[in-house]
Design an enzyme around this catalytic site. Sequence first.
Site, PDB file in Angstrom:
ATOM      1  N   ASN A  13       0.806  -1.208   0.087  1.00  0.00           N
ATOM      2  CA  ASN A  13      -0.057   0.098   0.019  1.00  0.00           C
ATOM      3  C   ASN A  13       0.998   1.239  -0.095  1.00  0.00           C
ATOM      4  O   ASN A  13       1.507   1.445   0.966  1.00  0.00           O
ATOM      5  CB  ASN A  13      -0.934   0.044   1.404  1.00  0.00           C
ATOM      6  N   TRP A  14       1.163   1.988  -0.973  1.00  0.00           N
ATOM      7  CA  TRP A  14       2.058   2.828  -1.297  1.00  0.00           C
ATOM      8  C   TRP A  14       1.291   4.157  -0.818  1.00  0.00           C
ATOM      9  O   TRP A  14       2.060   5.382  -0.639  1.00  0.00           O
ATOM     10  CB  TRP A  14       2.495   3.232  -2.841  1.00  0.00           C
ATOM     11  N   LYS A  15       0.020   4.280  -0.396  1.00  0.00           N
ATOM     12  CA  LYS A  15      -0.727   5.487   0.216  1.00  0.00           C
ATOM     13  C   LYS A  15      -0.394   6.660  -0.483  1.00  0.00           C
ATOM     14  O   LYS A  15      -0.396   6.555  -1.608  1.00  0.00           O
ATOM     15  CB  LYS A  15      -0.390   5.542   1.729  1.00  0.00           C
ATOM     16  N   HIS A 100      -9.289   1.146   4.743  1.00  0.00           N
ATOM     17  CA  HIS A 100      -8.259   1.238   5.263  1.00  0.00           C
ATOM     18  C   HIS A 100      -8.455   1.974   6.801  1.00  0.00           C
ATOM     19  O   HIS A 100      -9.399   3.161   6.712  1.00  0.00           O
ATOM     20  CB  HIS A 100      -7.334   1.911   4.526  1.00  0.00           C
ATOM     21  N   GLU A 102      -6.993   4.476   7.742  1.00  0.00           N
ATOM     22  CA  GLU A 102      -6.676   5.965   7.434  1.00  0.00           C
ATOM     23  C   GLU A 102      -8.093   6.446   6.817  1.00  0.00           C
ATOM     24  O   GLU A 102      -8.357   7.746   7.091  1.00  0.00           O
ATOM     25  CB  GLU A 102      -5.733   6.275   6.622  1.00  0.00           C
ATOM     26  N   GLU A 172      -5.778  -4.956  10.691  1.00  0.00           N
ATOM     27  CA  GLU A 172      -4.532  -3.955  10.737  1.00  0.00           C
ATOM     28  C   GLU A 172      -4.954  -3.225  12.117  1.00  0.00           C
ATOM     29  O   GLU A 172      -5.693  -2.050  12.026  1.00  0.00           O
ATOM     30  CB  GLU A 172      -4.391  -3.064   9.710  1.00  0.00           C
ATOM     31  N   GLY A 178       2.157   2.223  10.760  1.00  0.00           N
ATOM     32  CA  GLY A 178       3.254   3.312  10.711  1.00  0.00           C
ATOM     33  C   GLY A 178       4.020   3.576  11.784  1.00  0.00           C
ATOM     34  O   GLY A 178       4.515   4.667  11.886  1.00  0.00           O
ATOM     35  N   SER A 218       3.193  -2.001  10.376  1.00  0.00           N
ATOM     36  CA  SER A 218       4.654  -2.105  10.444  1.00  0.00           C
ATOM     37  C   SER A 218       5.510  -3.569  10.085  1.00  0.00           C
ATOM     38  O   SER A 218       6.277  -3.946  10.994  1.00  0.00           O
ATOM     39  CB  SER A 218       5.012  -1.744  11.962  1.00  0.00           C
ATOM     40  N   GLY A 239       2.768  -1.115   4.322  1.00  0.00           N
ATOM     41  CA  GLY A 239       2.823   0.252   3.957  1.00  0.00           C
ATOM     42  C   GLY A 239       4.195   0.732   3.777  1.00  0.00           C
ATOM     43  O   GLY A 239       4.891   0.558   2.650  1.00  0.00           O
ATOM     44  N   GLY A 240       4.782   1.271   4.606  1.00  0.00           N
ATOM     45  CA  GLY A 240       6.225   1.796   4.577  1.00  0.00           C
ATOM     46  C   GLY A 240       7.063   0.776   3.953  1.00  0.00           C
ATOM     47  O   GLY A 240       7.917   1.384   2.905  1.00  0.00           O
TER      48      GLY A 240
END
Length: 260
Positions: A13-15, A100, A102, A172, A178, A218, A239-240
């Site tokens: 997930n490159w957000k 998600h 977010e 999640e 994150g 994470s 993600g990251g």
Amino acid sequence: MSDTVRKPIIGGNWKMHKTVTEARSLALQTKHALVNVADRIEVVVCPPFGALGAVGEVLKGSKIFLGGQNCHWEEKGAFTGEISAPMLRDLGCRYCIVGHSERRHKFGEPDEWVCRKAHALHLHGLAPIVCIGETLEERESGTTKDVVRGQILGSLKDVSTEQMLKTVIAYEPVWAIGTGKTATPDEAQEVHAFIRNILIDVYGLEVALRIRIQYGGSVKPESMVELMAQPDIDGALVGGASLEASSFAKIVSFDTGGES
Ligand code: PGA
């Protein structure tokens, strides 16, 4: 992941990261780094909307699937800033993340919207990756299971068995996203098993054993082997660590010690 019926699925997930040029370059590196792994593991990358076309071009001929990060449930209309499931399909997406944390927490999306999005995706031949997970406050107050149950039942209302088999669930925990704080494999497995039990209640054992449940929050190359050793963890939403082709490739090739 003990059941061979469930092919592991790992998503990046490159957000809201990467311009088109940067995304093209990351997609190219990711494709090269993953050239040998895609048969035993399903891989999806979800770039921001503006880069979907460019990334789709780069991924042509590879086995990496393209996914959106969100969508609207209507096909078209006066919904400024939104994108629809058929538009994502047209861009070559096979998957789309919905709900998600977010979206839920920063944009106030309720389960009802997540559910409508999941239905719209199915209608247009895309598979939703439905995210659920508790906040730190909810975990500390002991309500994780109630929250997770509510999100699953609310987000998957009236999803048929056939649709459910194509749906991916991503657990999640919000406090792990994150933050560098991963749930321990045992903590994650406990919730994954709980989720599977809800799926057994709703869809029956045979179907529930075929539904893939990803862990997200994470995830790093170092944590992958232990997470994936858990019986109910069937992949990861990353993600990251998906923003660097090398770390994402190590996560995807967790079962060969990082060698693809
Ligand atoms: P993270 O994000 O790996 O950076 O924690 C995961 C996600 O939000 O899907």
